[in-house]
Design an enzyme around this catalytic site. Structure first.
Site, mmCIF file in Angstrom:
data_model
loop_
_atom_site.group_PDB
_atom_site.id
_atom_site.type_symbol
_atom_site.label_atom_id
_atom_site.label_comp_id
_atom_site.label_asym_id
_atom_site.label_seq_id
_atom_site.Cartn_x
_atom_site.Cartn_y
_atom_site.Cartn_z
ATOM 1 N N TYR A 80 -24.193 56.219 35.979
ATOM 2 C CA TYR A 80 -24.868 54.920 35.983
ATOM 3 C C TYR A 80 -24.932 54.349 37.398
ATOM 4 O O TYR A 80 -23.951 54.364 38.126
ATOM 5 C CB TYR A 80 -24.130 53.942 35.075
ATOM 6 C CG TYR A 80 -24.726 52.554 35.052
ATOM 7 C CD1 TYR A 80 -25.883 52.297 34.318
ATOM 8 C CD2 TYR A 80 -24.144 51.524 35.761
ATOM 9 C CE1 TYR A 80 -26.439 51.019 34.293
ATOM 10 C CE2 TYR A 80 -24.694 50.247 35.751
ATOM 11 C CZ TYR A 80 -25.849 50.000 35.007
ATOM 12 O OH TYR A 80 -26.378 48.758 34.999
ATOM 13 N N HIS A 114 -4.522 39.447 48.197
ATOM 14 C CA HIS A 114 -3.765 38.556 47.324
ATOM 15 C C HIS A 114 -4.696 37.512 46.691
ATOM 16 O O HIS A 114 -4.453 36.308 46.816
ATOM 17 C CB HIS A 114 -2.667 37.834 48.102
ATOM 18 C CG HIS A 114 -1.754 38.735 48.865
ATOM 19 N ND1 HIS A 114 -1.074 38.323 49.990
ATOM 20 C CD2 HIS A 114 -1.395 40.024 48.666
ATOM 21 C CE1 HIS A 114 -0.332 39.307 50.454
ATOM 22 N NE2 HIS A 114 -0.515 40.357 49.673
ATOM 23 N N HIS A 166 -6.202 45.945 50.372
ATOM 24 C CA HIS A 166 -5.079 45.267 49.710
ATOM 25 C C HIS A 166 -5.216 43.779 49.965
ATOM 26 O O HIS A 166 -5.401 43.349 51.116
ATOM 27 C CB HIS A 166 -3.746 45.769 50.253
ATOM 28 C CG HIS A 166 -2.588 44.895 49.877
ATOM 29 N ND1 HIS A 166 -2.297 44.572 48.564
ATOM 30 C CD2 HIS A 166 -1.661 44.251 50.635
ATOM 31 C CE1 HIS A 166 -1.242 43.780 48.527
ATOM 32 N NE2 HIS A 166 -0.834 43.570 49.773
ATOM 33 N N HIS A 171 2.828 40.136 43.602
ATOM 34 C CA HIS A 171 2.354 40.464 44.947
ATOM 35 C C HIS A 171 0.838 40.288 45.076
ATOM 36 O O HIS A 171 0.378 39.346 45.701
ATOM 37 C CB HIS A 171 2.773 41.912 45.271
ATOM 38 C CG HIS A 171 2.553 42.313 46.687
ATOM 39 N ND1 HIS A 171 3.351 43.246 47.326
ATOM 40 C CD2 HIS A 171 1.613 41.945 47.599
ATOM 41 C CE1 HIS A 171 2.932 43.411 48.573
ATOM 42 N NE2 HIS A 171 1.873 42.637 48.758
ATOM 43 N N TYR A 176 -15.869 45.537 28.917
ATOM 44 C CA TYR A 176 -16.183 46.931 29.244
ATOM 45 C C TYR A 176 -16.144 47.221 30.737
ATOM 46 O O TYR A 176 -15.889 48.349 31.168
ATOM 47 C CB TYR A 176 -17.543 47.331 28.653
ATOM 48 C CG TYR A 176 -18.752 46.843 29.417
ATOM 49 C CD1 TYR A 176 -19.294 47.596 30.453
ATOM 50 C CD2 TYR A 176 -19.362 45.634 29.088
ATOM 51 C CE1 TYR A 176 -20.414 47.164 31.149
ATOM 52 C CE2 TYR A 176 -20.467 45.189 29.780
ATOM 53 C CZ TYR A 176 -20.994 45.958 30.809
ATOM 54 O OH TYR A 176 -22.086 45.514 31.503
ATOM 55 N N GLU A 190 2.372 46.979 55.457
ATOM 56 C CA GLU A 190 2.112 47.729 54.227
ATOM 57 C C GLU A 190 1.583 49.135 54.506
ATOM 58 O O GLU A 190 1.044 49.785 53.610
ATOM 59 C CB GLU A 190 1.105 46.973 53.352
ATOM 60 C CG GLU A 190 1.524 45.583 52.942
ATOM 61 C CD GLU A 190 2.651 45.554 51.929
ATOM 62 O OE1 GLU A 190 3.354 46.577 51.757
ATOM 63 O OE2 GLU A 190 2.826 44.492 51.310
#
Length: 220
Positions: free
Chosen positions: A216, A102, A100, A163, A121, A81
């Site tokens: 925040y 899964h 990345h 994916h 939120y 990837e």
């Protein structure tokens, strides 16, 4: 000439390994799935393809140059990837780390071709009023890279159809922690969907949250 002395980036290589080792315990990925990268002076460091994370040593982490080419004398091949890691670092000069994975609930939504809308939120943690879904493309391709770059142009996280997910950060800690937060939101949203139609916050309400998030906490 590019200086590829491993000692120059040894702490970053160890950070990549430390976070890769947390994939299974965090629930983000199992086995050899998922990949991690971090920007460095020479380009970016990324996990190798097809290796058990528990067996990684610093010299297994692959150094790729800014254009995605391997630096000289790399011991391993980069994750398949690497395309979207490379493309995202080129497109997003404000980010320094990519995770990345899964994870179960993010992947379930992605396989249903659903994004994560403003049901809560905290969706704003990814930088907007939703966590977008990038269209499907074959893993490890330039097409997938283009889809990911588009989905993440104004977000810190997205789902990849059929994916998994991607999370971005200023550093590996922030990217990894964001990935965990997105998976938690995905789990909550899956539970909401079981109850029927999800009630969503308005754009104005989400804009207020995003404005509040700007000042925040101690987000790094």
């Amino acid at each position: 000439m590019t200086n590829t002395n491993m000692n120059d980036d040894l702490p970053l290589r160890q950070q990549v390994i430390d976070h890769a080792l947390q994939f299974a315990s965090s629930g983000l990925s199992v086995g050899k799935s998922g990949n991690i990268s971090v920007r460095c002076a020479q380009g970016f460091l990324i996990t190798p393809t097809g290796m058990d994370y528990s067996a990684l040593t610093p010299d297994d982490i692959v150094l790729l140059l800014p254009d995605g080419e391997p630096a000289p004398d790399q011991a391993r091949q980069a994750s398949s990837e690497w395309h979207f890691h490379c493309g995202l670092y080129q497109a997003r000069t404000d980010i320094n780390a990519i995770v990345h994975a899964h994870p179960t609930y993010c992947t379930a939504l992605a396989c249903s071709e659903k994004n994560i809308p403003a049901f809560h939120y905290m969706v704003a943690v990814a930088g907007g009023n939703d966590i977008p879904l990038a269209p499907y493309a074959l893993f490890g391709t330039e097409e997938l890279s283009r889809h990911a770059i588009n989905a993440l142009s104004e977000r810190q996280a997205c789902l990849l159809a059929h994916h998994g997910m991607i999370a971005l950060g200023n550093n590996l800690n922030s990217a990894f922690n964001l990935a965990i937060e997105i998976e938690s939101l995905a789990k909550q949203y899956c539970e909401v969907l079981k109850l029927g139609n999800a009630k969503l916050l308005s754009k104005q309400q989400m804009d207020e949250v995003i404005a509040r998030f700007a000042n925040y906490g101690q987000r790094t």
